[in-house]
Enzyme design. Structure first.
Site, PDB file in Angstrom:
ATOM      1  N   TYR A 127      39.626 -35.409 -10.092  1.00  0.00           N
ATOM      2  CA  TYR A 127      40.759 -35.230  -9.750  1.00  0.00           C
ATOM      3  C   TYR A 127      41.118 -34.609  -8.519  1.00  0.00           C
ATOM      4  CZ  TYR A 127      41.109 -36.429 -14.826  1.00  0.00           C
ATOM      5  OH  TYR A 127      41.501 -37.621 -16.051  1.00  0.00           O
ATOM      6  N   PHE A 417      45.837 -29.119 -23.161  1.00  0.00           N
ATOM      7  CA  PHE A 417      47.037 -30.048 -23.315  1.00  0.00           C
ATOM      8  C   PHE A 417      46.616 -31.512 -22.933  1.00  0.00           C
ATOM      9  CE2 PHE A 417      47.740 -27.268 -19.691  1.00  0.00           C
ATOM     10  CZ  PHE A 417      47.982 -28.436 -18.298  1.00  0.00           C
TER      11      PHE A 417
END
Length: 417
Positions: A127, A417
Site C-alpha cells: 500500500y 476492518f
C-alpha cells in the site's frame, strides 16, 4: 490478455454472490456463500462503494470502502474513507486491477471531502505505492498468570468499584457510550456503528461464521458509573494430574479510566483455571505489564504495524489535530497520484494550528505516505531521515517536526476492518 478486457467498476446487487465468492477465494476461505451471508452483506454494504474486476463475466478482484471517523491528537474526529475486502485472484495478479480500483476510490473520497483514507494491511509492501503509511502499531502479550504476583485470594477492586458479568444485550446498551468516551480521548481510535455492536455480540452470525458467546464483564466505579468493558473467550485445556492449563483470550477491552483498566486486567487474571491470558491487540504503550506486580509475567508475542493512513487533504489533516508546543514548519509533500502534493506551511500552537499552501522554501521534503506515518504522532521524523525516507532541506527540520507532531501517548486503533 489485454488489461482493458477486464471490466473494473462498482458491482450491481445481483453480482454480490459472485463478488463474495471472489472475496472468499482471495482470503483462502471456502468459496460457497450462504443466502444468510448474502443478505447480511446487502444490509451492511453500500453497493456503490463495492468494486469488482470482471473477466468474461467472472469476478476476479474485490474492493470495498465505507465511511469512518478517525480520532486525531486532541480528540477531534475527521472523516475517513475506510478500505477493506481487497483481493485479487491468483490468476489475475500483476494486471493493475488493484491500482484501478484504488485510484477510482481515492478520487471519489477526495471529491467527497474525506480527510484521509485508512486500511489494515494484510501484507506490508502493497500500500505504500498508493500513498499509505503505517500510522499506528500494536502489541500483544501473553500473561503467565501464576507469575504475575497477584494475590489469588483477592476478591475484586479495592477502590470501591466492582466488576459485574453481563450479557450481549447489556453490552449493546453500555458499550457504545464507553467507546465514544474512549475515542474522544485516544487518537487512532475509529468509530463503531450500531452494526458493529450487533455483529460483535452475536446478532449477525451466519453458517460460515457461527457465533460462540464469549464472556462480558463491566467495571463500575464507586458511584455506579460504567467505566470499562472486557470481552474474552476461553479454551478448555487440562494438563497432567488434572491441572488446568486454560487460556483466556481478550477480544476487546475498553477502559476510560486507569482504575477501570487496572480492575479489568486484574479480573481476567483471576478467573479460576485460567493460567494464560492473551491480551489481544493493544497499544504498544499499554499500561498492562506495569499493572502487574511482576511485569515480566507479560511476554510480547506479537508486535507489528496496524492502521495505515493515506492523507487526502494536507491542510485539514494538519489543522484538525493539536500540538503540544508552538512552532512552524514548511513541508514539501510529494504525491505521485496528484491528490494532495504541494508545499505547505504549518503554524502550530497548543490551542490550534493554521496550515496553508506556500511558496516559501521547503524545510522538510517527504512523500505523502511518510506524512501519513508521522501524522498521528507515533513515528519520528528524525528516524525517518536516518532511513532516507524524509529529507531535511534545512538543518534541524526533522527535530522540529518531532517536537510538533509526536505525542506523549502512542496512537492506537483497537479495531480491524
Amino acid at each position: 490478455m489485454n488489461r482493458d478486457d477486464i471490466d473494473v467498476r462498482p458491482i450491481t446487487d445481483d453480482e454480490l454472490a459472485d463478488w463474495s465468492r471472489a472475496l472468499n477465494t482471495g482470503f483462502l476461505r471456502s468459496t460457497p456463500v450462504s443466502p444468510e451471508t448474502l443478505e447480511k452483506r446487502r444490509e451492511e454494504n453500500r453497493v456503490s462503494r463495492v468494486r469488482g474486476a470482471f473477466d468474461a463475466g467472472r469476478c476476479v478482484a474485490t474492493f470495498r470502502s465505507f465511511p469512518q471517523e478517525l480520532t486525531v491528537p486532541g480528540g477531534a474526529p475527521v472523516p475517513a474513507d475506510a478500505i477493506s475486502n481487497v483481493t485479487v485472484s491468483a490468476t489475475h495478479r500483476r494486471r493493475g486491477l488493484l491500482s484501478r480500483m484504488m485510484t477510482a476510490d481515492l478520487a471519489e473520497a477526495k471529491a467527497r471531502g474525506d480527510v484521509v483514507a485508512t486500511l489494515i494491511a494484510a501484507e506490508y509492501p502493497i500500500y505504500g505505492r498508493y500513498g499509505f503509511g503505517p500510522a499506528t502499531s500494536l502489541t500483544e502479550w501473553a500473561v503467565d498468570v501464576p507469575r504475575t504476583g497477584l494475590d489469588p485470594r483477592r476478591a475484586g477492586p479495592d477502590d470501591g468499584g466492582r466488576v459485574d458479568l453481563v450479557d450481549g444485550e447489556d453490552v449493546r446498551k453500555t458499550g457504545p457510550e464507553l467507546h465514544e468516551r474512549l475515542r474522544a480521548t485516544r487518537h487512532g481510535v475509529v468509530d463503531r456503528d450500531e452494526l458493529w455492536w450487533r455483529r460483535n455480540t452475536g446478532l449477525a452470525a451466519t453458517p460460515e461464521e457461527p457465533w460462540k458467546e464469549p464472556f462480558y464483564a463491566v467495571y463500575r466505579a464507586a458511584n455506579g458509573e460504567p467505566e470499562g468493558l472486557i470481552v474474552y473467550a476461553t479454551d478448555d485445556a487440562w494438563g497432567d494430574s488434572k491441572q488446568p492449563r486454560n487460556t483466556a483470550t481478550v477480544r476487546d477491552l475498553i477502559a476510560v479510566t486507569p482504575a477501570a483498566e487496572r480492575a479489568l486486567w486484574h479480573y481476567v487474571c483471576s478467573v479460576d483455571w485460567v493460567t494464560t491470558v492473551r491480551t489481544g491487540y493493544r497499544a504498544p504503550d499499554d499500561l498492562l505489564p506495569h499493572l502487574l506486580p511482576d511485569p515480566r509475567a507479560a511476554g510480547v508475542v506479537t508486535q507489528a504495524d496496524w492502521l495505515w493512513v493515506r492523507i487526502l487533504d494536507v491542510v485539514r489533516a494538519l489543522e484538525a489535530r493539536t500540538y503540544a508546543v508552538p512552532g512552524s514548519l514548511v513541508i514539501e509533500v510529494d504525491d505521485a497520484a496528484g491528490l494532495s502534493g504541494g508545499r505547505y506551511r504549518l503554524d502550530a500552537e497548543p490551542g490550534g494550528a493554521v496550515c496553508a499552501p506556500t511558496s516559501e522554501e521547503a524545510e522538510l521534503t517527504l512523500d505523502v505516505s511518510e506524512l501519513g506515518t508521522l501524522w498521528l504522532g507515533d513515528e519520528s521524523a528524525v528516524r525517518l531521515a536516518a532511513l532516507g525516507r524524509v529529507r531535511e532541506e534545512k538543518a534541524g527540520a526533522a527535530a522540529v517536526a518531532d517536537a510538533l507532531l509526536r505525542t506523549s501517548r502512542r496512537p492506537w486503533c483497537p479495531d480491524i476492518f
